[in-house]
Motif scaffolding. Structure first.
Motif, mmCIF file in Angstrom:
data_model
loop_
_atom_site.group_PDB
_atom_site.id
_atom_site.type_symbol
_atom_site.label_atom_id
_atom_site.label_comp_id
_atom_site.label_asym_id
_atom_site.label_seq_id
_atom_site.Cartn_x
_atom_site.Cartn_y
_atom_site.Cartn_z
ATOM 1 N N ILE A 100 0.853 -1.199 0.000
ATOM 2 C CA ILE A 100 0.000 0.000 0.000
ATOM 3 C C ILE A 100 0.892 1.255 0.000
ATOM 4 O O ILE A 100 0.645 2.204 -0.745
ATOM 5 C CB ILE A 100 -0.965 -0.009 1.220
ATOM 6 N N ALA A 101 1.937 1.215 0.813
ATOM 7 C CA ALA A 101 2.877 2.351 0.841
ATOM 8 C C ALA A 101 3.510 2.563 -0.536
ATOM 9 O O ALA A 101 3.717 3.700 -0.978
ATOM 10 C CB ALA A 101 3.950 2.105 1.899
ATOM 11 N N LYS A 102 3.790 1.438 -1.243
ATOM 12 C CA LYS A 102 4.380 1.573 -2.586
ATOM 13 C C LYS A 102 3.388 2.195 -3.571
ATOM 14 O O LYS A 102 3.787 2.901 -4.497
ATOM 15 C CB LYS A 102 4.859 0.212 -3.095
ATOM 16 N N CYS A 103 2.093 1.914 -3.364
ATOM 17 C CA CYS A 103 1.067 2.557 -4.208
ATOM 18 C C CYS A 103 1.142 4.074 -4.052
ATOM 19 O O CYS A 103 0.928 4.817 -5.013
ATOM 20 C CB CYS A 103 -0.343 2.100 -3.805
ATOM 21 N N VAL A 104 1.406 4.530 -2.834
ATOM 22 C CA VAL A 104 1.524 5.981 -2.582
ATOM 23 C C VAL A 104 2.707 6.539 -3.372
ATOM 24 O O VAL A 104 2.588 7.556 -4.071
ATOM 25 C CB VAL A 104 1.705 6.264 -1.070
ATOM 26 N N LEU A 105 3.849 5.847 -3.280
ATOM 27 C CA LEU A 105 5.056 6.356 -3.947
ATOM 28 C C LEU A 105 4.917 6.344 -5.469
ATOM 29 O O LEU A 105 5.435 7.226 -6.161
ATOM 30 C CB LEU A 105 6.272 5.515 -3.541
ATOM 31 N N PHE A 106 4.193 5.344 -5.966
ATOM 32 C CA PHE A 106 4.012 5.150 -7.409
ATOM 33 C C PHE A 106 3.408 6.385 -8.085
ATOM 34 O O PHE A 106 3.723 6.706 -9.230
ATOM 35 C CB PHE A 106 3.122 3.902 -7.592
ATOM 36 N N ALA A 181 -5.718 6.064 -10.430
ATOM 37 C CA ALA A 181 -6.842 5.151 -10.188
ATOM 38 C C ALA A 181 -6.332 3.709 -10.052
ATOM 39 O O ALA A 181 -6.829 2.932 -9.246
ATOM 40 C CB ALA A 181 -7.863 5.263 -11.315
ATOM 41 N N ILE A 182 -5.313 3.361 -10.840
ATOM 42 C CA ILE A 182 -4.739 2.007 -10.722
ATOM 43 C C ILE A 182 -4.086 1.844 -9.358
ATOM 44 O O ILE A 182 -4.201 0.790 -8.722
ATOM 45 C CB ILE A 182 -3.724 1.743 -11.851
ATOM 46 N N PHE A 185 -6.806 1.197 -7.084
ATOM 47 C CA PHE A 185 -7.341 -0.132 -7.417
ATOM 48 C C PHE A 185 -6.512 -1.209 -6.718
ATOM 49 O O PHE A 185 -7.031 -2.140 -6.102
ATOM 50 C CB PHE A 185 -7.242 -0.284 -8.946
ATOM 51 N N LEU A 186 -5.192 -1.051 -6.798
ATOM 52 C CA LEU A 186 -4.304 -2.030 -6.170
ATOM 53 C C LEU A 186 -4.376 -1.924 -4.649
ATOM 54 O O LEU A 186 -4.377 -2.941 -3.954
ATOM 55 C CB LEU A 186 -2.862 -1.825 -6.641
ATOM 56 N N ALA A 187 -4.459 -0.695 -4.134
ATOM 57 C CA ALA A 187 -4.565 -0.533 -2.673
ATOM 58 C C ALA A 187 -5.797 -1.275 -2.152
ATOM 59 O O ALA A 187 -5.727 -1.974 -1.133
ATOM 60 C CB ALA A 187 -4.611 0.941 -2.306
ATOM 61 N N ALA A 188 -6.921 -1.151 -2.876
ATOM 62 C CA ALA A 188 -8.148 -1.850 -2.465
ATOM 63 C C ALA A 188 -7.910 -3.350 -2.428
ATOM 64 O O ALA A 188 -8.331 -4.064 -1.518
ATOM 65 C CB ALA A 188 -9.286 -1.514 -3.429
ATOM 66 N N ARG A 189 -7.187 -3.821 -3.436
ATOM 67 C CA ARG A 189 -6.848 -5.241 -3.491
ATOM 68 C C ARG A 189 -5.985 -5.647 -2.283
ATOM 69 O O ARG A 189 -6.179 -6.712 -1.702
ATOM 70 C CB ARG A 189 -6.090 -5.489 -4.798
ATOM 71 N N HIS A 190 -5.023 -4.809 -1.930
ATOM 72 C CA HIS A 190 -4.142 -5.147 -0.804
ATOM 73 C C HIS A 190 -4.935 -5.198 0.510
ATOM 74 O O HIS A 190 -4.726 -6.085 1.320
ATOM 75 C CB HIS A 190 -2.993 -4.133 -0.687
ATOM 76 N N ILE B 182 -6.887 -4.091 -17.619
ATOM 77 C CA ILE B 182 -6.783 -4.305 -16.173
ATOM 78 C C ILE B 182 -6.722 -5.795 -15.870
ATOM 79 O O ILE B 182 -5.953 -6.250 -15.012
ATOM 80 C CB ILE B 182 -7.980 -3.660 -15.436
ATOM 81 N N SER B 183 -7.513 -6.560 -16.572
ATOM 82 C CA SER B 183 -7.499 -8.009 -16.375
ATOM 83 C C SER B 183 -6.085 -8.558 -16.640
ATOM 84 O O SER B 183 -5.556 -9.381 -15.887
ATOM 85 C CB SER B 183 -8.547 -8.625 -17.303
#
Lengths: 229, 229
Positions: A100-106, A181-182, A185-190, B182-183
């Motif tokens: 999740i932290a990496k999503c922030v940096l991304f 948004a991606i 999207f990934l954060a939600a997945r994590h 995305i998939s």
């Protein structure tokens, strides 16, 4: 010997609890960094993960020692092997906080995106599920473990809703939003995977208490048969 | 007793190998379903995962029995606890294959998207890493385990490349491609996580052989110290 053995079990219990606090802190700080686009805090979460990895190794060594030296039987054995599994789950939970932290940096170089409103709900659910699952282990509390397992469906539902919203209202509307948004999207997945790991812990706890495998067998819980028979 | 014990260890070895074949089949079929947009095959992968879950439970029960009844020492103990961890990793690998199959179903109603060319490379890498990691466990082969750990970086690199390409050349170019891209983005992530789990297995194998923890300590491998000293 017997007393010494129980002291060591108690020490294992405490170490797992300490590991859990570290994992919970990682989730909390990763979430704060996501909320505020705080890259310094995101860096902290990533750096601090090394300590959590060390702790995983320490607990694993304790477990192997206990198994080798004490030759525990039945109930104690289940407690020790469950401790080993809970430890591994907590390490993965901390890894997901790092993700999740990496999503922030991304996407840190871009303006903050207002997250879908279910994101905070999913975060609170994840945090509560981890806390409850660890308490269920420490207190050997079957009811608490069952609650965690039953919450997993809500986590899946929230994640799906968030992801659909991100595709429909963000990415498809404005292509400049796609990277942010991606990242969301990934954060939600994590977060949802943190809930999965909390569920794994809860399933392991029920096995520890009842010597019954509920992992991959949700119907056992639903039938209400888990009252120690 | 001693002979009987080694027969049981051998049986555990064989069961883990059987579990590995099932996980490898799941990766292979999930990939075929992704390549050909084959929803029937994707359904098969998802349905078949129940059998793999059952197998995980069976192996875990074998491990607990071995620990309880045989009170193994040192080397055998490390083999048994490693078997338990390899088993859990294989179950997660099969889950990821299921996730890949779900990516197929998620966009099955839309025309097939030509995948970035690194996707097949990442698939082959994932398949090879799992095979090598399992062989390293079964043959107690440290060199093979080291190869797996060293491949993990390539997996990360391929995933990043694929994901950047999907954002830049697919999603940003044509918004109707977003759900399919995305998939594919998630499928790349799942393959890379399969590589992570293969790496976990390899790290556990090195611990089993050397009684040294390399998990979270890649520098031990790089220093070439792992020759049994």
């Amino acid at each position: 010997m017997e007393r010494h053995f129980h002291e060591r079990l108690d020490k294992l219990n405490k170490k797992v609890l300490e590991m859990a606090s570290m994992a919970e802190e990682a989730i909390f700080k990763a979430t704060e960094s996501l909320k505020n686009n705080d890259t310094a805090l995101a860096d902290w979460v990533i750096e601090n993960d090394k300590k959590i990895d060390e702790m995983e190794n320490t607990i694993e060594a304790m477990v192997i020692d206990l198994l080798a030296l004490q030759q525990p039987m039945a109930k104690d054995l289940r407690f020790i092997t469950t401790g080993m599994k809970v430890n591994a789950e907590l390490e993965r939970i901390a890894d997901l906080a790092t993700n999740i932290a990496k999503c922030v940096l991304f996407v840190a170089h871009q303006p903050k995106l207002k997250p879908p409103e279910d994101i905070p709900r999913l975060f609170i659910l994840a945090k509560d599920m981890v806390k409850k699952a660890v308490n269920a282990f420490v207190e050997r509390n079957r009811e608490l473990a069952k609650e965690v397992i039953q919450s997993d469906e809500e986590a899946d539902m929230l994640r799906t809703k968030i992801q659909e919203e991100l595709v429909k209202n963000y990415m498809s509307e404005d292509k400049t939003l796609i990277p942010r948004a991606i990242s969301m999207f990934l954060a939600a997945r994590h977060y949802e995977r943190i809930c999965d790991h909390a569920t794994n812990i809860a399933e392991d706890v029920i096995f520890m208490i009842d010597a019954r495998v509920v992992k991959h067998h949700p119907e056992i819980l639903e039938s209400g048969e888990n009252d120690g028979k």
